[in-house]
Motif scaffolding. Sequence first.
Motif, PDB file in Angstrom:
ATOM      1  N   HIS A 270       3.487  -3.683  -7.762  1.00  0.00           N
ATOM      2  CA  HIS A 270       3.551  -2.224  -7.614  1.00  0.00           C
ATOM      3  C   HIS A 270       2.106  -1.745  -7.520  1.00  0.00           C
ATOM      4  N   THR A 271       1.507  -1.965  -6.354  1.00  0.00           N
ATOM      5  CA  THR A 271       0.075  -1.755  -6.141  1.00  0.00           C
ATOM      6  C   THR A 271      -0.144  -0.598  -5.174  1.00  0.00           C
ATOM      7  N   PRO A 272      -1.094   0.302  -5.435  1.00  0.00           N
ATOM      8  CA  PRO A 272      -1.349   1.398  -4.497  1.00  0.00           C
ATOM      9  C   PRO A 272      -1.624   0.886  -3.087  1.00  0.00           C
ATOM     10  N   PRO A 273      -1.195   1.626  -2.065  1.00  0.00           N
ATOM     11  CA  PRO A 273      -1.365   1.191  -0.666  1.00  0.00           C
ATOM     12  C   PRO A 273      -2.819   0.881  -0.332  1.00  0.00           C
ATOM     13  N   GLY A 274      -3.016  -0.173   0.467  1.00  0.00           N
ATOM     14  CA  GLY A 274      -4.349  -0.522   0.937  1.00  0.00           C
ATOM     15  C   GLY A 274      -5.114  -1.502   0.069  1.00  0.00           C
ATOM     16  N   TYR A 275      -4.502  -1.947  -1.024  1.00  0.00           N
ATOM     17  CA  TYR A 275      -5.187  -2.858  -1.939  1.00  0.00           C
ATOM     18  C   TYR A 275      -4.279  -4.038  -2.280  1.00  0.00           C
ATOM     19  N   THR A 276      -4.865  -5.237  -2.291  1.00  0.00           N
ATOM     20  CA  THR A 276      -4.133  -6.393  -2.789  1.00  0.00           C
ATOM     21  C   THR A 276      -4.057  -6.277  -4.312  1.00  0.00           C
ATOM     22  N   PRO A 277      -3.166  -7.027  -4.954  1.00  0.00           N
ATOM     23  CA  PRO A 277      -3.133  -7.000  -6.423  1.00  0.00           C
ATOM     24  C   PRO A 277      -4.467  -7.387  -7.050  1.00  0.00           C
ATOM     25  N   PHE A 278      -5.169  -8.338  -6.428  1.00  0.00           N
ATOM     26  CA  PHE A 278      -6.436  -8.815  -6.984  1.00  0.00           C
ATOM     27  C   PHE A 278      -7.536  -7.768  -6.840  1.00  0.00           C
ATOM     28  N   ALA A 280      -6.788  -4.424  -6.738  1.00  0.00           N
ATOM     29  CA  ALA A 280      -6.381  -3.297  -7.580  1.00  0.00           C
ATOM     30  C   ALA A 280      -6.845  -3.464  -9.022  1.00  0.00           C
ATOM     31  N   ILE A 281      -6.776  -4.696  -9.565  1.00  0.00           N
ATOM     32  CA  ILE A 281      -7.145  -4.877 -10.976  1.00  0.00           C
ATOM     33  C   ILE A 281      -8.661  -4.903 -11.185  1.00  0.00           C
ATOM     34  N   ARG A 282      -9.433  -4.882 -10.108  1.00  0.00           N
ATOM     35  CA  ARG A 282     -10.892  -4.890 -10.233  1.00  0.00           C
ATOM     36  C   ARG A 282     -11.542  -3.603  -9.745  1.00  0.00           C
ATOM     37  N   PHE A 283     -10.997  -3.014  -8.680  1.00  0.00           N
ATOM     38  CA  PHE A 283     -11.688  -1.919  -8.001  1.00  0.00           C
ATOM     39  C   PHE A 283     -11.068  -0.545  -8.224  1.00  0.00           C
ATOM     40  N   LEU A 284      -9.866  -0.484  -8.795  1.00  0.00           N
ATOM     41  CA  LEU A 284      -9.170   0.796  -8.932  1.00  0.00           C
ATOM     42  C   LEU A 284      -9.005   1.197 -10.394  1.00  0.00           C
ATOM     43  N   PRO A 285      -9.013   2.509 -10.661  1.00  0.00           N
ATOM     44  CA  PRO A 285      -8.688   2.988 -12.002  1.00  0.00           C
ATOM     45  C   PRO A 285      -7.183   3.004 -12.221  1.00  0.00           C
ATOM     46  N   THR A 286      -6.779   3.105 -13.462  1.00  0.00           N
ATOM     47  CA  THR A 286      -5.348   3.114 -13.792  1.00  0.00           C
ATOM     48  C   THR A 286      -5.048   4.156 -14.861  1.00  0.00           C
ATOM     49  N   LEU A 287      -3.764   4.449 -15.014  1.00  0.00           N
ATOM     50  CA  LEU A 287      -3.236   5.165 -16.173  1.00  0.00           C
ATOM     51  C   LEU A 287      -2.012   4.382 -16.611  1.00  0.00           C
ATOM     52  N   GLU A 288      -2.060   3.823 -17.814  1.00  0.00           N
ATOM     53  CA  GLU A 288      -0.984   2.954 -18.291  1.00  0.00           C
ATOM     54  C   GLU A 288      -0.387   3.474 -19.594  1.00  0.00           C
TER      55      GLU A 288
END
Length: 456
Positions: A270-278, A280-288
Amino acid sequence: MFDPVEKLKEYVRHASVSADPQFKQGMLGAQDFIAGLLKEIGFAVEVVPTALHAVVVAKRGDNPKWPHVIIYGHYDVQPADPLEKWDTPPYEATVKGERIYGRGTADNKGPLMVHVAAVARLLEKNPDLPLRITFVVEGEEEIGSKNFKTFLKANKEKLRGDFVYFSDTGIPSPEQMVITVGLRGMMAFEIEFTGPKMDLHSGMNGGVLMNPLQALAELCASLHTADGRVNIPGFYDKVVEPEAWEREQLKGLGLSEKEYADFLGIKEFHTPPGYTPFEAIRFLPTLEFNGFSGGYQGEGTKTVIPSKAKVKITCRLVANQTPDNVKEAVFKTIRERCPKGVTLEIKEQHHALPYVVIPPDRSNTPKDQSPALANCFRAVDKAATEVFGKPPLYLREGGSVGLIADLKEVLGLDAVMLGLFLPEDNLHAPNESFHLGVMKRGIETSERVLAALAGK
């Protein structure tokens, strides 16, 4: 002869859980053990008190012409609960096959032991090594390094070094070294919703008031879009796209999305469009969402409308975001979306700044980068290539180590982060372990790095 495995077994025996006052003796035991070990290999050791758990500072070398390396580590560990899920006693380190099991073996007693062993072996060969080394080992990393920044400010003159060198980050396999060049920051908080003044019978009173659990669910559901993005105006405003070289380095991992999904035990990402899972976990911010509470939690049914409901939330932040510039947007949105009929209270918890350091010889390396820092990066690159048989990768990591940003802010020092733990090491979970092959290669790599910095 310094035996790092046996020393690690002794170190793990001290149940140094910083979060729980019941483990006070374990904290003191671990503190005394690491102080004694550093004294044993020739360091002048000082145990510096803080408002909670002391910091161990150990120094050797006093020639101001020599390079000065600050080696960081922490002696505290996470709680071992749930104990019934451990296959071996958490505080009796057990070697099975290529692994040593026990709480703290990978986070951070084993990786710190790698550097202690490297220094011990190097000094045994060359007692007059022209290198200043200062170990800084704290006891509050697992509870957010609450007093570490105050300690740094009070001891700024003692800690004037060239850079920080440490291992509290990961690698993908025993065959691939990773130098971590970025860590996400964090903003932690809790929201409490209050409805009626007391818990109510759901039959007698249901349908006439907003249930705090329903309010919690509605608000939380509004904080993400269906495609996985954080649904808060301004949340991504400061985010900068990764450089091309970073994406290329990440490709060098050769990771399989299917293997990653299998490791996680999920059927799809469940990854934002335009990013691989790998990415997303390095380059994107999150709210969990980290935890929900409210109402009846026991077996069977209790027909109750709770007076209160709570949710624990963390945001992971990337470079250019800070807890301050994100908090305003997040809290404003939460207050605006709070359903009518309940009151809302936001309780702030610990924060950490994101951190990024650019290796030398990259397109965006700062022109004023410290020569000592660049020398260390090059020494690590050479040593890791020789020991692991292939060049290291330079990657950001998804986790947070807030004290690194504090070191940069207070001391002006950047960090060279040698990854040593593996995904399967079970950090913070039952059956934590450390790979003995990684330990051996890590010691050899670190010894070569420090020798190179000393010109040996």
